[in-house]
Design an enzyme around this catalytic site. Structure first.
Site, PDB file in Angstrom:
ATOM      1  N   VAL A  83       0.861  -1.184   0.000  1.00 50.72           N
ATOM      2  CA  VAL A  83       0.000   0.000   0.000  1.00 50.72           C
ATOM      3  C   VAL A  83       0.900   1.238   0.000  1.00 50.72           C
ATOM      4  O   VAL A  83       1.591   1.527   0.979  1.00 50.72           O
ATOM      5  CB  VAL A  83      -0.927   0.013   1.227  1.00 50.72           C
ATOM      6  CG1 VAL A  83      -1.861   1.221   1.157  1.00 50.72           C
ATOM      7  CG2 VAL A  83      -1.732  -1.278   1.306  1.00 50.72           C
ATOM      8  N   ARG A  91      -2.879  12.617   0.217  1.00 56.31           N
ATOM      9  CA  ARG A  91      -4.059  13.322   0.740  1.00 56.31           C
ATOM     10  C   ARG A  91      -5.066  13.650  -0.362  1.00 56.31           C
ATOM     11  O   ARG A  91      -5.714  14.691  -0.336  1.00 56.31           O
ATOM     12  CB  ARG A  91      -3.645  14.592   1.491  1.00 56.31           C
ATOM     13  CG  ARG A  91      -2.803  14.280   2.727  1.00 56.31           C
ATOM     14  CD  ARG A  91      -2.484  15.551   3.516  1.00 56.31           C
ATOM     15  NE  ARG A  91      -1.731  15.206   4.716  1.00 56.31           N
ATOM     16  CZ  ARG A  91      -0.408  15.113   4.775  1.00 56.31           C
ATOM     17  NH1 ARG A  91       0.301  15.354   3.668  1.00 56.31           N
ATOM     18  NH2 ARG A  91       0.207  14.795   5.888  1.00 56.31           N
ATOM     19  N   ARG A  92      -5.166  12.746  -1.308  1.00 56.46           N
ATOM     20  CA  ARG A  92      -6.180  12.909  -2.351  1.00 56.46           C
ATOM     21  C   ARG A  92      -7.130  11.713  -2.372  1.00 56.46           C
ATOM     22  O   ARG A  92      -7.849  11.503  -3.346  1.00 56.46           O
ATOM     23  CB  ARG A  92      -5.493  13.112  -3.715  1.00 56.46           C
ATOM     24  CG  ARG A  92      -4.672  14.411  -3.751  1.00 56.46           C
ATOM     25  CD  ARG A  92      -3.873  14.578  -5.021  1.00 56.46           C
ATOM     26  NE  ARG A  92      -4.706  14.782  -6.194  1.00 56.46           N
ATOM     27  CZ  ARG A  92      -4.235  15.047  -7.420  1.00 56.46           C
ATOM     28  NH1 ARG A  92      -2.911  15.133  -7.592  1.00 56.46           N
ATOM     29  NH2 ARG A  92      -5.039  15.205  -8.427  1.00 56.46           N
ATOM     30  N   GLY A  93      -7.116  10.939  -1.298  1.00 62.33           N
ATOM     31  CA  GLY A  93      -8.097   9.873  -1.128  1.00 62.33           C
ATOM     32  C   GLY A  93      -7.771   8.562  -1.806  1.00 62.33           C
ATOM     33  O   GLY A  93      -8.598   7.645  -1.797  1.00 62.33           O
ATOM     34  N   LEU A  94      -6.584   8.431  -2.381  1.00 65.84           N
ATOM     35  CA  LEU A  94      -6.262   7.214  -3.122  1.00 65.84           C
ATOM     36  C   LEU A  94      -6.172   5.997  -2.206  1.00 65.84           C
ATOM     37  O   LEU A  94      -6.723   4.929  -2.518  1.00 65.84           O
ATOM     38  CB  LEU A  94      -4.954   7.405  -3.891  1.00 65.84           C
ATOM     39  CG  LEU A  94      -5.034   8.303  -5.119  1.00 65.84           C
ATOM     40  CD1 LEU A  94      -3.648   8.648  -5.625  1.00 65.84           C
ATOM     41  CD2 LEU A  94      -5.849   7.616  -6.228  1.00 65.84           C
ATOM     42  N   TYR A 124      -4.479   2.700   9.909  1.00 65.98           N
ATOM     43  CA  TYR A 124      -5.433   1.658   9.532  1.00 65.98           C
ATOM     44  C   TYR A 124      -6.599   1.462  10.496  1.00 65.98           C
ATOM     45  O   TYR A 124      -7.549   0.755  10.173  1.00 65.98           O
ATOM     46  CB  TYR A 124      -4.674   0.343   9.312  1.00 65.98           C
ATOM     47  CG  TYR A 124      -3.832   0.408   8.060  1.00 65.98           C
ATOM     48  CD1 TYR A 124      -4.414   0.270   6.809  1.00 65.98           C
ATOM     49  CD2 TYR A 124      -2.473   0.672   8.129  1.00 65.98           C
ATOM     50  CE1 TYR A 124      -3.653   0.375   5.656  1.00 65.98           C
ATOM     51  CE2 TYR A 124      -1.702   0.779   6.984  1.00 65.98           C
ATOM     52  CZ  TYR A 124      -2.295   0.623   5.745  1.00 65.98           C
ATOM     53  OH  TYR A 124      -1.543   0.731   4.604  1.00 65.98           O
ATOM     54  N   PHE A 410       5.070  -9.692   5.136  1.00 67.82           N
ATOM     55  CA  PHE A 410       4.637  -9.609   3.742  1.00 67.82           C
ATOM     56  C   PHE A 410       4.384  -8.163   3.354  1.00 67.82           C
ATOM     57  O   PHE A 410       4.313  -7.295   4.204  1.00 67.82           O
ATOM     58  CB  PHE A 410       3.389 -10.463   3.519  1.00 67.82           C
ATOM     59  CG  PHE A 410       2.224 -10.126   4.412  1.00 67.82           C
ATOM     60  CD1 PHE A 410       1.258  -9.220   4.009  1.00 67.82           C
ATOM     61  CD2 PHE A 410       2.089 -10.711   5.666  1.00 67.82           C
ATOM     62  CE1 PHE A 410       0.182  -8.892   4.840  1.00 67.82           C
ATOM     63  CE2 PHE A 410       1.015 -10.411   6.502  1.00 67.82           C
ATOM     64  CZ  PHE A 410       0.070  -9.505   6.081  1.00 67.82           C
TER      65      PHE A 410
END
Length: 410
Positions: A83, A91-94, A124, A410
């Protein structure tokens, strides 16, 4: 231009690796070689990227695993990794779009949980993940450390091909008694033994492979270690660093420690990813010859099917508790009654009864393996209690006989 999030196709793998390297701040390298090394382990329908035009600027991928629950049952789960978001597109929501989409897809696939290793603690929890297992590094002063009682068994240095043959069944025996451990495919074993190394990691160091056997000749443990060659004033000060340390039973663990502490010329042993209650200090003549470092969170869990997870695990005592589970993403919330019989078997079903405890899905996920005390979580303001006795009952029920632990990175 609108940012698009979608699964990638195989021809985009090199660009995916480039973007992943950028997101994790790795120096530029051979993206094609990285892609070639990783290609065989990819699930294309579970590999997602954020695109700005034709350029990948964020990444996420997942793969299926089975997570061990207390008692040995296995819960199909989604292991989420890689990720990342490029610094130019933060900070653009991706990340939210990718993680949320993967959780929804995992639930649709029938996976009862998602698991990951968190690069940063605050990220998270907003998606319902909770820190469920902890681990530490053990440092042993092997110039003086000795086992209190010799352990019957044998140790043998083997070649890597022999180790590769013996490791999978040994690991499976370990994981089925270790809540929080994950199933592994062949790639993980090749990495453990230095047979596979991604270009971005650098070449593997040469190492020794050792198996230990019980008096009947059964393999009960294995380690792979490298030596750091160091001398001071013409005296040896070598360090053993393990990249693999796995045992199927306590005797195997003790035999591995016995072997490592007996290596000549070595003054320090460093073993990473050990449980906080490893117990080595109790095996030694002087427990102060071992110390813990870097005690930290490890596996984060996000339950997607509460009845499946809580109904399949075993419990330490009989009891009954009603939970109100709050899930802001709407994936696994509800009101559930959890019961455990005199044999430790559990059940979890939806109910309309008044709840004894109210908690969000992140808190339940953190406690589902028994590694986080519900009493402690209540003290931290994360569990709302209607009935104090019910809290104590639930805390006693949820504790695991074996401390949750995950050695799989992982």
């Amino acid at each position: 231009m609108e940012l698009v999030v979608r699964t990638i196709v195989e021809s985009e793998m090199t660009e995916f690796c480039r973007a992943m390297g950028v997101g994790f701040l790795r120096p530029p390298g051979d993206d094609q070689a990285e892609a070639d090394a990783r290609r065989a382990s990819m699930y294309w329908d579970r590999t997602v990227a954020g695109f700005d035009g034709e350029t990948i600027v964020s990444t996420l991928r997942s793969f299926p695993v089975a997570m061990t629950l207390p008692g040995g049952a296995e819960l199909p789960s989604s292991a989420i990794t890689a990720v990342s978001t490029s610094a130019t597109h933060r900070r653009r929501g991706l990340a939210s779009r990718m993680v949320t989409a993967e959780l929804e897809a995992a639930k649709a696939r029938g996976e009862g949980a998602a698991v990951l290793h968190a690069s940063e603690w605050p990220i998270y929890g907003r998606y319902g993940f909770g820190s469920a297992t902890r681990a530490c590094t053990l440092l042993v002063d092997s110039s003086v450390a000795r086992l209190r009682v010799p352990v019957a068994g044998t140790a043998e240095i083997v070649d890597v091909d022999t180790a590769r043959l013996l490791l999978p069944p040994l690991y499976d025996a370990h994981r089925l008694r270790s809540p929080g451990e994950l199933s592994r495919d062949a790639r993980f074993f090749d990495i453990d033994l230095g047979l596979l190394r991604y270009p971005s990691w650098g070449p593997p160091k040469p190492g020794y492979h050792v198996v230990v056997r019980d008096p009947q000749g059964t393999v009960v443990g294995m380690t792979r270690y490298e030596l750091e060659d160091r001398w001071e004033h013409n005296r040896p000060r070598m360090t053993v660093k393990t990249s693999l340390f796995v045992a199927s039973e306590p005797r195997g663990t003790a035999l591995l420690w016995q072997y490592l502490t007996d290596i000549d010329l070595v003054t320090e042993i460093r073993v990473e990813t050990r449980p906080l209650d490893d117990g080595l200090e109790l095996l030694l003549v002087d427990g102060r010859h071992v110390r813990q470092e870097d005690a930290t969170d490890l596996l984060w869990i996000r339950l997607l099917d509460v009845p499946a997870a809580l109904g399949a695990r075993r419990y330490l005592r009989t009891g009954r508790v009603v939970l109100e589970v709050v899930d802001n993403l709407g994936l696994a919330g509800g009101r559930f009654v959890v019961e455990a019989d005199e044999h430790g078997a559990g059940s979890c079903v939806e109910t309309g009864e008044t709840p004894d405890l109210t908690l969000d899905i992140s808190t339940l996920s953190a406690s589902c393996l028994g590694g986080r005390s519900l009493v402690t979580l209540h003290g931290a303001g994360l569990v709302e209690v209607t009935d104090r006795k019910a809290l104590l009952t639930a805390d006693a029920m949820f504790r695991a006989e074996v401390t949750p632990w995950c050695t799989t990175h992982f």
